[in-house]
Scaffold this motif. Structure first.
Motif, PDB file in Angstrom:
ATOM      1  N   ALA A   1      33.931  28.223  39.774  1.00  0.00           N
ATOM      2  CA  ALA A   1      32.533  28.598  39.990  1.00  0.00           C
ATOM      3  C   ALA A   1      32.063  28.295  41.407  1.00  0.00           C
ATOM      4  CB  ALA A   1      31.630  27.869  38.987  1.00  0.00           C
ATOM      5  N   PHE A   2      32.899  27.629  42.195  1.00  0.00           N
ATOM      6  CA  PHE A   2      32.529  27.239  43.551  1.00  0.00           C
ATOM      7  C   PHE A   2      33.446  27.909  44.568  1.00  0.00           C
ATOM      8  CE2 PHE A   2      31.214  23.898  40.661  1.00  0.00           C
ATOM      9  CZ  PHE A   2      29.911  23.627  41.070  1.00  0.00           C
ATOM     10  N   TRP A   3      32.860  28.376  45.655  1.00  0.00           N
ATOM     11  CA  TRP A   3      33.631  29.120  46.659  1.00  0.00           C
ATOM     12  C   TRP A   3      34.751  28.273  47.264  1.00  0.00           C
ATOM     13  CZ3 TRP A   3      33.593  34.197  47.817  1.00  0.00           C
ATOM     14  CH2 TRP A   3      34.264  34.598  48.964  1.00  0.00           C
TER      15      TRP A   3
ATOM     16  N   VAL B   1      38.698  29.191  48.788  1.00  0.00           N
ATOM     17  CA  VAL B   1      39.330  28.573  49.951  1.00  0.00           C
ATOM     18  C   VAL B   1      40.562  27.765  49.545  1.00  0.00           C
ATOM     19  CG1 VAL B   1      39.013  27.002  51.898  1.00  0.00           C
ATOM     20  CG2 VAL B   1      37.133  28.493  51.169  1.00  0.00           C
ATOM     21  N   GLN B   2      40.461  26.994  48.473  1.00  0.00           N
ATOM     22  CA  GLN B   2      41.544  26.118  48.061  1.00  0.00           C
ATOM     23  C   GLN B   2      42.484  26.762  47.044  1.00  0.00           C
ATOM     24  OE1 GLN B   2      39.603  22.536  46.689  1.00  0.00           O
ATOM     25  NE2 GLN B   2      38.914  21.957  48.734  1.00  0.00           N
ATOM     26  N   ARG B   3      42.214  27.980  46.652  1.00  0.00           N
ATOM     27  CA  ARG B   3      43.070  28.660  45.676  1.00  0.00           C
ATOM     28  C   ARG B   3      44.389  29.055  46.323  1.00  0.00           C
ATOM     29  NH1 ARG B   3      40.318  33.336  44.696  1.00  0.00           N
ATOM     30  NH2 ARG B   3      41.794  34.667  45.822  1.00  0.00           N
ATOM     31  N   HIS B   4      45.485  28.839  45.616  1.00  0.00           N
ATOM     32  CA  HIS B   4      46.797  29.248  46.119  1.00  0.00           C
ATOM     33  C   HIS B   4      46.831  30.762  46.226  1.00  0.00           C
ATOM     34  CE1 HIS B   4      51.149  29.991  46.185  1.00  0.00           C
ATOM     35  NE2 HIS B   4      51.248  28.770  46.691  1.00  0.00           N
ATOM     36  N   GLU B   5      47.507  31.277  47.240  1.00  0.00           N
ATOM     37  CA  GLU B   5      47.485  32.710  47.510  1.00  0.00           C
ATOM     38  C   GLU B   5      48.037  33.555  46.373  1.00  0.00           C
ATOM     39  OE1 GLU B   5      51.681  32.688  50.085  1.00  0.00           O
ATOM     40  OE2 GLU B   5      49.821  33.402  50.977  1.00  0.00           O
ATOM     41  N   ASN B   6      48.872  32.973  45.529  1.00  0.00           N
ATOM     42  CA  ASN B   6      49.433  33.733  44.411  1.00  0.00           C
ATOM     43  C   ASN B   6      48.701  33.498  43.094  1.00  0.00           C
ATOM     44  OD1 ASN B   6      51.357  34.831  46.049  1.00  0.00           O
ATOM     45  ND2 ASN B   6      52.920  33.323  45.551  1.00  0.00           N
TER      46      ASN B   6
ATOM     47  N   SER C   1      39.819  40.705  48.520  1.00  0.00           N
ATOM     48  CA  SER C   1      39.379  39.320  48.662  1.00  0.00           C
ATOM     49  C   SER C   1      39.508  38.815  50.097  1.00  0.00           C
ATOM     50  CB  SER C   1      40.204  38.412  47.740  1.00  0.00           C
ATOM     51  OG  SER C   1      39.925  37.044  47.984  1.00  0.00           O
ATOM     52  N   GLN C   2      38.517  38.045  50.553  1.00  0.00           N
ATOM     53  CA  GLN C   2      38.581  37.428  51.879  1.00  0.00           C
ATOM     54  C   GLN C   2      39.751  36.457  51.987  1.00  0.00           C
ATOM     55  OE1 GLN C   2      34.255  36.603  51.405  1.00  0.00           O
ATOM     56  NE2 GLN C   2      34.185  36.866  53.618  1.00  0.00           N
ATOM     57  N   LYS C   3      40.212  35.989  50.856  1.00  0.00           N
ATOM     58  CA  LYS C   3      41.368  35.108  50.837  1.00  0.00           C
ATOM     59  C   LYS C   3      42.592  35.812  51.420  1.00  0.00           C
ATOM     60  CE  LYS C   3      43.656  31.369  49.411  1.00  0.00           C
ATOM     61  NZ  LYS C   3      43.388  30.001  49.902  1.00  0.00           N
ATOM     62  N   ASN C   4      42.649  37.126  51.259  1.00  0.00           N
ATOM     63  CA  ASN C   4      43.784  37.897  51.764  1.00  0.00           C
ATOM     64  C   ASN C   4      43.727  38.125  53.271  1.00  0.00           C
ATOM     65  OD1 ASN C   4      44.620  38.164  49.090  1.00  0.00           O
ATOM     66  ND2 ASN C   4      43.689  40.178  48.855  1.00  0.00           N
ATOM     67  N   GLN C   5      42.549  37.959  53.858  1.00  0.00           N
ATOM     68  CA  GLN C   5      42.347  38.175  55.293  1.00  0.00           C
ATOM     69  C   GLN C   5      42.870  39.540  55.735  1.00  0.00           C
ATOM     70  OE1 GLN C   5      43.928  34.808  57.467  1.00  0.00           O
ATOM     71  NE2 GLN C   5      42.674  33.347  56.353  1.00  0.00           N
ATOM     72  N   GLY C   6      42.657  40.529  54.889  1.00  0.00           N
ATOM     73  CA  GLY C   6      43.067  41.888  55.203  1.00  0.00           C
ATOM     74  C   GLY C   6      44.533  42.170  54.995  1.00  0.00           C
TER      75      GLY C   6
END
Length: 361
Positions: free
Chosen positions: A13-15, A20-25, A288-293
């Protein structure tokens, strides 16, 4: 802080923790299924180009994907899969090609069940005839208009059979922009003049569907489906692929955001309103911004095969299937940055891609 309603919320529920802290997979964390699916469920797939990935992935994993209009072998030698797909086979549960808009989907269902007779069913080009609703299916056209009519009658029979078998109807919303016949309001998958037919301002008009248009289209389609099969369930998604071109008068990037925002809002309304409608966030997983494009190739439009792998594996994992699915043309890699790049579209069959050629004229 202990009394705050936010104090007992989970990390997602928190960004900071959820993104930010989520693993990329770990993108499977973005999706919590509303209802379970089984491999034995009969899946009927339709939608924009990106929907082809979903159908292929489900087939590869052994799910029961309906195909009521397969390639007619009839003793012929094996035909390469690329050839079959270019002819509109092996893409969806019938040979309707890409269904980009909600209006196109509803129109097809009405026509297949005898509630609509098209005003403008045949287009002509260079003395050959084309099905206006799927001009890319037989790209060479036909010598006789009657052949087009016969093929469409057979196709509509297949559509009717496919839709009647759906335990789960999978639809990927792709676009809001479409072209319509002024007098009848009938819409097309591509503008007249791109593949076949002739554009005429007096006959055809550009239409950009709004939120209420898309929502009412799908609500009516859902009601029609449920009237024939009350137990049918719907899995809706939004294609992450940007528009190739826009007729809206706005910058194509602004037009893309408008279109995707409307489609996403409709999916939210459907998800919130009905227990038999689930939303799979392939759009969010890809953009997702996590992917950074990193999910897109250098053309900033094509979704990399490895990104599709992550998205589809997340879907399967969320439903309890621990798959290591590999998408054609891609590599099985843990991250997006390691994937090879592409300057053109992948092997999807996509009429909208043809619009890109007009930008260089």
């Amino acid at each position: 802080m202990a009394n705050s309603p936010y104090s007992k919320l989970p990390p997602q529920a928190f960004w900071r923790q959820g993104v930010v802290q989520r693993h990329e997979n770990a993108i499977h964390e973005l999706y919590t299924p509303k209802f379970p699916i089984r491999k034995s469920d009969r899946f009927v797939t339709a939608g924009s180009c990106f929907a082809q990935h979903i159908g292929r992935s489900l087939k590869e994993e052994g799910f029961n994907v309906v195909d009521e209009e397969p390639f007619p072998q009839r003793g012929l030698k094996a035909i390469p899969v690329e050839t079959r797909r270019a002819l509109g086979f092996d893409l969806y549960s019938a040979r309707y090609g890409n269904i980009y808009t909600s209006r196109q989907l509803l129109q097809l269902d009405k026509e297949a069940h005898g509630d609509l007779e098209l005003t403008d069913p045949i287009w002509e080009k260079d003395a050959t005839y084309f099905d206006s609703q799927r001009p890319n299916i037989d790209i060479a056209g036909f010598e006789l208009a009657e052949t087009v009519r016969e093929n469409r009658k057979h196709h509509l029979d297949c559509v009717r059979q496919a839709f009647s078998k759906a335990d789960i109807f999978v639809f990927t919303f792709g676009l809001t922009e479409t072209w319509a016949h002024r007098a009848s309001g009938e819409v097309y998958p591509v503008a007249p003049g791109v593949i076949a037919g002739t554009h005429d301002d007096e006959t055809y008009t550009f239409k950009n569907l709004g939120y209420s248009d898309v929502l009412s289209d799908f609500l009516e389609f859902r009601e029609r489906m449920m009237s024939r099969n009350p137990e049918v369930r719907f899995l809706v998604t939004v294609s992450p692929v940007p528009l190739t071109a826009t007729m809206s008068g706005q910058h194509v990037e602004i037009a893309t955001v408008r279109s995707k925002s409307i489609l996403r809002a409709v999916c939210a309304e459907l998800y919130d309103s009905f227990e038999n409608v689930d939303y799979f966030p392939s759009y969010e997983m890809t953009t997702s911004q996590k992917n950074q494009g990193g999910a897109f190739a250098s053309n900033l439009r094509t979704v990399k095969p490895s990104a599709v792998e992550l998205v589809m594996n997340s879907f399967l994992k969320a439903h309890g299937y621990n798959s290591e699915l590999t998408i054609e043309g891609g590599v099985s890699s843990p991250g997006l940055a390691e994937d090879h790049d592409m300057d053109s579209e992948d092997d999807l069959v996509c009429e909208e891609m043809l619009l890109d050629g007009f930008g260089s004229q």
